[in-house]
Structure formats: structure tokens, C-alpha cells
Scaffold this active site. Structure first.
Site, short mmCIF file in Angstrom:
data_model
loop_
_atom_site.label_atom_id
_atom_site.label_comp_id
_atom_site.label_asym_id
_atom_site.label_seq_id
_atom_site.Cartn_x
_atom_site.Cartn_y
_atom_site.Cartn_z
N ASP A 100 1.10 17.48 2.49
CA ASP A 100 0.93 16.99 1.13
C ASP A 100 -0.21 17.76 0.49
OD1 ASP A 100 0.80 15.26 -1.12
OD2 ASP A 100 1.41 13.57 0.13
N ASP A 201 1.54 17.02 -4.92
CA ASP A 201 1.11 15.80 -5.61
C ASP A 201 0.99 16.06 -7.12
OD1 ASP A 201 0.06 13.05 -5.10
OD2 ASP A 201 -1.74 13.84 -6.07
N GLU A 262 6.26 16.28 -6.73
CA GLU A 262 6.15 14.96 -7.31
C GLU A 262 5.82 15.15 -8.78
OE1 GLU A 262 3.56 10.84 -7.14
OE2 GLU A 262 2.61 12.77 -7.22
N HIS A 328 5.03 5.70 -0.76
CA HIS A 328 3.78 4.96 -0.57
C HIS A 328 3.18 4.45 -1.88
CE1 HIS A 328 2.76 8.96 -1.80
NE2 HIS A 328 1.52 8.60 -2.02
N ASP A 329 3.83 4.70 -3.00
CA ASP A 329 3.30 4.27 -4.30
C ASP A 329 4.07 3.11 -4.93
OD1 ASP A 329 1.27 6.20 -4.38
OD2 ASP A 329 2.54 7.67 -5.38
O1 TEU Z 1 0.75 9.64 -7.37
C1 TEU Z 1 0.82 9.90 -8.74
C2 TEU Z 1 0.89 8.74 -9.62
O2 TEU Z 1 0.86 8.93 -10.80
C3 TEU Z 1 1.02 7.36 -9.03
O3 TEU Z 1 -0.12 7.16 -8.31
C4 TEU Z 1 1.16 6.29 -10.05
O4 TEU Z 1 0.32 6.48 -11.15
C5 TEU Z 1 0.80 4.97 -9.46
O5 TEU Z 1 1.46 4.81 -8.26
C6 TEU Z 1 1.16 3.85 -10.39
O6 TEU Z 1 0.72 2.65 -9.83
C7 TEU Z 1 0.18 10.58 -6.53
C8 TEU Z 1 0.14 10.02 -5.12
O7 TEU Z 1 1.45 9.79 -4.67
C9 TEU Z 1 -0.69 8.78 -5.11
O8 TEU Z 1 -0.70 8.14 -3.87
C10 TEU Z 1 -2.10 9.18 -5.51
O9 TEU Z 1 -2.89 8.04 -5.63
C11 TEU Z 1 -2.11 9.93 -6.84
O10 TEU Z 1 -1.13 10.95 -6.91
C12 TEU Z 1 -3.43 10.62 -7.03
O11 TEU Z 1 -3.54 11.69 -6.14
#
Ligand code: TEU
Length: 542
Positions: A100, A201, A262, A328-329
Site C-alpha cells: 500500500d 492510496d 484508490e 478497511h474503510d
Molecule cells: O482512504 C481515503 C478516504 O478518503 C477514506 O478514508 C474516506 O474519507 C473515509 O473512509 C470516509 O469515512 C484512504 C485509506 O483507505 C484510509 O484508510 C486512510 O485513512 C486515508 O486514505 C488517508 O490515508
């Protein structure tokens, strides 16, 4: 069998959230030696590669998406040698490893930022996004995705710096040639070490508007101020494509490497926006996530059909789709679609869907056993997004609870105290138990992967819709040469009669409700409630 050279295209990828996968040393957090011990489980499952959420040096304020040393392995997860061993042992089993890469921001503790903020004339000053402000106020209306403004005042040099996420995740400045070079050096560093590719990311947020214009207002999926802006100036800048083209050229200097992007868009997702990151004639990313199924909450075959179709239509010519229902989000799909026993039936329908659509599926750890959202109390929550918005939502930790391996203490995840509580239903929902139950979700995943890896129609064939979800049945054909597989998914809780394409005969490869090998009689198929099945026929040459 699949062509291993295009593992990212024909294979299935599995997202490991290392902190929650398997703990080998009893500190309550998963680690690389733990993951190594579970590689046989993953290769038996039948996947072709693993995407590891970040394992780099980090103060872990955002679960490792706040990197303070891109070249180091975080001691929580293990050592340099553990990483080498992981790579070797994964490769020995034919499993690829995707790292990642978090290139939009660093941790505030990264030496680059420490230098950058130290003085106005530090050589790395311009590696981050600094601004004087306007009349003593913030430069513009950009927000942090985790709440609050997207700018923080730094007393030392009396300037604002920009951050899309936490204040402890300062945004880097990709317009600076030195920063860009340093990031591309990292890409080469990991490729030289033998990793097979990357997940990028928030790759649609690398560059920011040079004029720092305000984002316009738009209606959003939530009343959060962040969601009430169209992110056209703090992200999605056209120049991003040049950076990704250069990134792709580096990857192409190596053999068989691949990247998945992503490109985050708020619910319900923006298929055309995300699809743009495949580039023109495939000159950017190999794969890009579309989050419209991940955001979906309503159990309705028509919605699935519409979103799948929209993504397929948005893709540029020649682009290979990929599919994601969980990560994971986001809240876990089994919980989004009802949980309980109905949830398990639905999870089986989704397993068949995910693994038979044309394109590369991503399985999020635990989805293969029907792991639900964890039930967490306020004190359990570590995700900064969750802490800030409590009690309105718990953030993302419910989707990050430990992988339940057995019915033993702490679900066999750790001998210590797990960093997040294990789900209370672990005595039923665990790997060991599901391996023993022939009709379990895990065994369905395993058979699906076996068929998928074997049948060319399934892992590389064309796809055409047969039924569009009306009457709650979604069906499509996958074809390769003379072979044709019908995938039929009954979203309804009662039976459904559908017509099958002639001439047949159709033989059951796999079904949640009927024995493999069973031949369908006649031009109709009666699907049991929530039945999902694969049926194969050989067509006449033509
Ligand atoms: O996620 C991007 C992102 O925009 C999401 O975090 C989204 O805003 C959030 O889930 C809404 O609740 C990536 C990664 O997948 C995430 O885990 C990180 O926290 C984020 O980037 C920052 O690096």
C-alpha cells in the site's frame, strides 16, 4: 488454469489488514510472522495475491496511513528479515504481494516534514503545501475528510499547511520536482526488493489547485461539511494524470508488476471519475477501484445491476474491471445487508457475484467467513475518524476487528489482549469451524475459487447480462470459446423461475442449493430462495 504472468488480471486478490490478521507474539496486534503462518490458509483458499495495508514506520495515528519512514518495517509488524521471509514464502506458494503506497501525505513525524516546517528557507520547505492565509484567515474552504478544516496553523514559521486527513498527515506537494523524485525513488526501492505491485492510496488527491480556489458547494451523502463540497480543487486535478503516467512508466520497466488505484469518491461513487485513472490506452493504472458497490446498502438486485453496468460502461476501451464489496474503510457487506441468518444467505449470493463478474475481485479479510462489523464501545475506538464523530458513527474500526481463527480464547487470534475486541459470535464464525462444515461460506469461497481458477470463461471470458435484476434475479453469461457459464443469483427470499438460454444441456458446476453435476432439465430453471449457482454448457461452434 490462470496465466500467472497476468496474475492481477486472471487471479483473485485478498486484502490483509496486517494488524488484525494473526498475532504471533502475543502483543495483541497481528504481525508479519503471523501472516507467514497463515500463508497456507490463503494459498489453499485459492487467491493469487495479497494486498497488505501499510506496514511502514508510522506513529499509527491513522492505522499506518500516516507514514514516517517509507523504507522501514514498523516494529509492531516485525523486522526487515520478517518482510524478506514473507515475500519469499509468499512467492514460493505463487502468491504475489502488493504494498500500500501512501503518496498523498506523510506523517507529521516524517523527517521531510520536520525539515519543511523548520524554516522558510529549508530546502524541503516546498515539499509540503504551505500558505500565508488570506487576511489572517485560512486560505480557502478545503476541509479534512476526518472533520474540521483542511488547514492547520504552524506557529514556527507562522504559515498554514494543508492536510486532507489528520493534521498529523500533512499533504505533500507533488508539483515540487524534488518531492516527486523522492516518491518515485520509493517506488523503485520496493520494486527492486521484489514486491509485485502497489495499491495507491487516494491517488486522485495527489495534486491541488495551484490557485487554491474554494471548492463549490454540493449536496452530499451526509451533512458533514466535507461531503457538502465538490472536490474539484483539493483533488481530482487534471495534472494528476501526468504523475500517474510517469508512475506507470516506472512499473513498466519491470516485469509483471501491477497497480490498483484508490480513486476515492464519496457515495454513491463516481464511475466515470474513477475510470479516468486507467488512463488513455492503458497508460496509467492497471486497475482502479469503483466504490459504488461498497457504498451500497439496499439489498436490491436492480441496484446491483445498475451499478455494475455503470462501472462496465464507464471503463475506457480495453480496461480490465475490478470489484470490491468490502475494505478497511467501510461497514462490512454482510452487516450492510442485514446480518443474521438472512445475512449469511445474502453473503453467499455476494460471494458468487464477486467471484464471477468479469474482472479482478478483491476479497477483504474475514469476508470469506462472514465476519460482521464488530460491536465496539467508545473506549475501544482507535480510528480518529470514529473518535471525532462519536456517537453518530464509530468510524472504521468495526470493519477492522481481529480475524477469528478458532473457537478458542480470543478466537485464536492472539494469546494476549487484542487491539480491538474479537467479535462476540466468534464461536460460530471462525475459520476452523467453517472448514469442517461442507455448506459453510468459507467452503463456498473455496469451491468458487477452484472453479474460477480452472474455467477460462470465468477468469478471462467475456460477460453479457442475461437478467437485469427485475424480479430480484440477476443473471449473466461468461463465455470463452465454445464454453458458456450461466451465473444466476436469486436475491429474493422465495423461489424464482427463470428461462435459460437454449440449447443446453446445462450442467451445475456449483450451487448454494443443488449438487454439483446435476443437469438442468428443459429450458427453465427454478431457483431456490437465495440460490446462487453456476451452470455450464458447450455451445455449437460459431
Ligand atoms: O482512504 C481515503 C478516504 O478518503 C477514506 O478514508 C474516506 O474519507 C473515509 O473512509 C470516509 O469515512 C484512504 C485509506 O483507505 C484510509 O484508510 C486512510 O485513512 C486515508 O486514505 C488517508 O490515508
Amino acid at each position: 488454469m490462470i496465466d500467472d504472468r497476468v496474475w492481477w488480471k486472471h487471479g483473485v486478490l485478498y486484502q490483509v489488514y496486517p494488524r488484525s490478521f494473526y498475532d504471533s507474539d502475543g502483543d495483541g496486534q497481528g504481525d508479519l510472522p503471523g501472516l507467514i503462518q497463515k500463508l497456507d490458509y490463503l494459498s489453499d483458499l485459492g487467491v493469487s495475491g495479497l494486498w497488505l495495508s501499510p506496514i511502514y514506520g508510522s506513529p499509527m495515528l491513522d492505522g499506518g496511513y500516516d507514514v514516517s519512514d517509507y523504507r522501514a518495517i514498523n516494529p509492531i509488524f516485525g523486522t526487515e528479515e520478517d518482510f524478506q521471509r514473507l515475500l519469499k514464502q509468499a512467492h514460493d506458494r505463487g502468491l504475489r504481494i502488493i504494498m500500500d503506497l501512501v503518496l498523498a501525505h506523510t506523517s507529521h513525524l516524517h523527517p521531510w516534514f520536520i525539515e519543511s516546517r523548520s524554516s522558510m528557507d529549508n530546502p524541503k520547505r516546498d515539499w509540503y503545501i504551505w500558505h500565508d492565509g488570506r487576511n489572517g484567515r485560512r486560505p480557502n474552504n478545503w476541509r479534512s475528510a476526518f472533520g474540521g478544516p483542511g488547514w492547520t496553523w504552524d506557529e514556527k514559521t507562522r504559515r498554514f499547511y494543508h492536510h486532507q486527513f489528520l493534521a498529523e498527515q500533512p499533504q505533500v506537494n507533488w508539483r515540487n520536482p524534488g518531492l516527486k523524485q523522492a516518491m518515485f525513488d520509493l517506488v523503485r526501492y520496493w520494486l527492486d526488493r521484489g514486491v509485485d505491485g502497489f495499491r495507491l492510496d487516494v491517488c486522485n488527491y495527489y495534486l491541488k489547485d495551484e490557485l487554491f480556489r474554494n471548492n463549490p458547494f454540493k449536496l452530499g451523502p451526509t451533512p458533514r461539511p466535507y461531503d457538502l463540497q465538490a472536490h474539484i480543487y483539493d483533488g481530482n486535478r487534471p495534472e494528476t494524470h501526468q504523475v500517474l503516467q510517469e508512475f506507470r512508466q516506472i512499473l513498466d520497466e519491470y516485469r509483471e508488476k501491477a497497480a490498483v488505484g484508490e480513486a476515492w469518491f464519496e457515495a454513491p461513487g463516481d464511475p466515470t471519475g474513477a475510470a479516468a485513472y486507467y488512463g488513455r490506452g492503458g497508460d496509467e493504472l492497471h486497475l482502479v477501484f469503483d466504490f459504488s458497490l461498497l457504498h451500497l446498502k439496499k439489498w436490491d438486485a436492480v441496484r446491483f445491476y445498475q451499478r455494475i453496468k455503470a462501472w462496465l460502461e464507464a471503463l475506457p476501451a480495453g480496461a480490465w474491471p475490478c470489484w470490491v464489496l468490502d475494505n478497511h474503510d467501510a461497514p462490512r457487506s454482510i452487516s450492510r445487508f442485514g446480518g443474521g441468518s438472512a445475512g449469511m444467505n445474502r453473503a453467499k449470493v455476494l460471494a458468487v457475484l464477486l467471484l464471477t463478474l468479469k474482472g479482478t475481485p478483491f476479497i477483504y479479510y474475514g469476508a470469506e467467513i462472514g465476519l460482521k462489523n464488530g460491536r465496539l464501545g467508545r473506549r475501544d475506538i482507535q480510528d480518529p475518524a470514529g473518535r471525532r464523530y462519536w456517537p453518530f458513527h464509530k468510524g472504521r474500526d468495526p470493519a477492522r476487528t481481529p480475524m477469528p481463527w478458532t473457537a478458542g480464547p480470543q478466537a485464536g487470534f492472539t494469546i494476549g489482549r487484542p487491539w480491538l475486541p474479537v467479535n462476540p459470535d466468534y464461536p460460530e464464525v471462525n475459520v476452523a469451524r467453517q472448514l469442517q462444515e461442507p455448506a459453510s461460506l468459507l467452503n463456498l469461497y473455496r469451491s468458487l475459487l477452484t472453479w474460477r481458477n480452472k474455467e477460462k470463461a470465468l477468469h478471462r471470458g467475456e460477460m453479457a447480462f442475461w437478467l437485469d435484476g427485475r424480479d430480484q434475479v440477476l443473471a449473466f453469461h461468461r463465455t470463452w470459446d465454445r464454453e458458456k457459464v450461466l451465473v444466476a443469483l436469486n436475491f429474493a427470499a422465495d423461489s424464482r423461475r427463470i428461462a435459460v438460454a437454449s440449447p443446453g444441456p446445462w450442467r451445475t458446476l456449483l450451487s448454494t442449493h443443488r449438487p454439483a453435476g446435476e443437469e438442468l432439465s428443459g429450458p427453465e430453471l427454478v431457483l431456490a430462495p437465495h440460490e446462487a449457482g453456476l451452470f455450464k454448457t458447450e455451445t455449437d461452434a460459431g
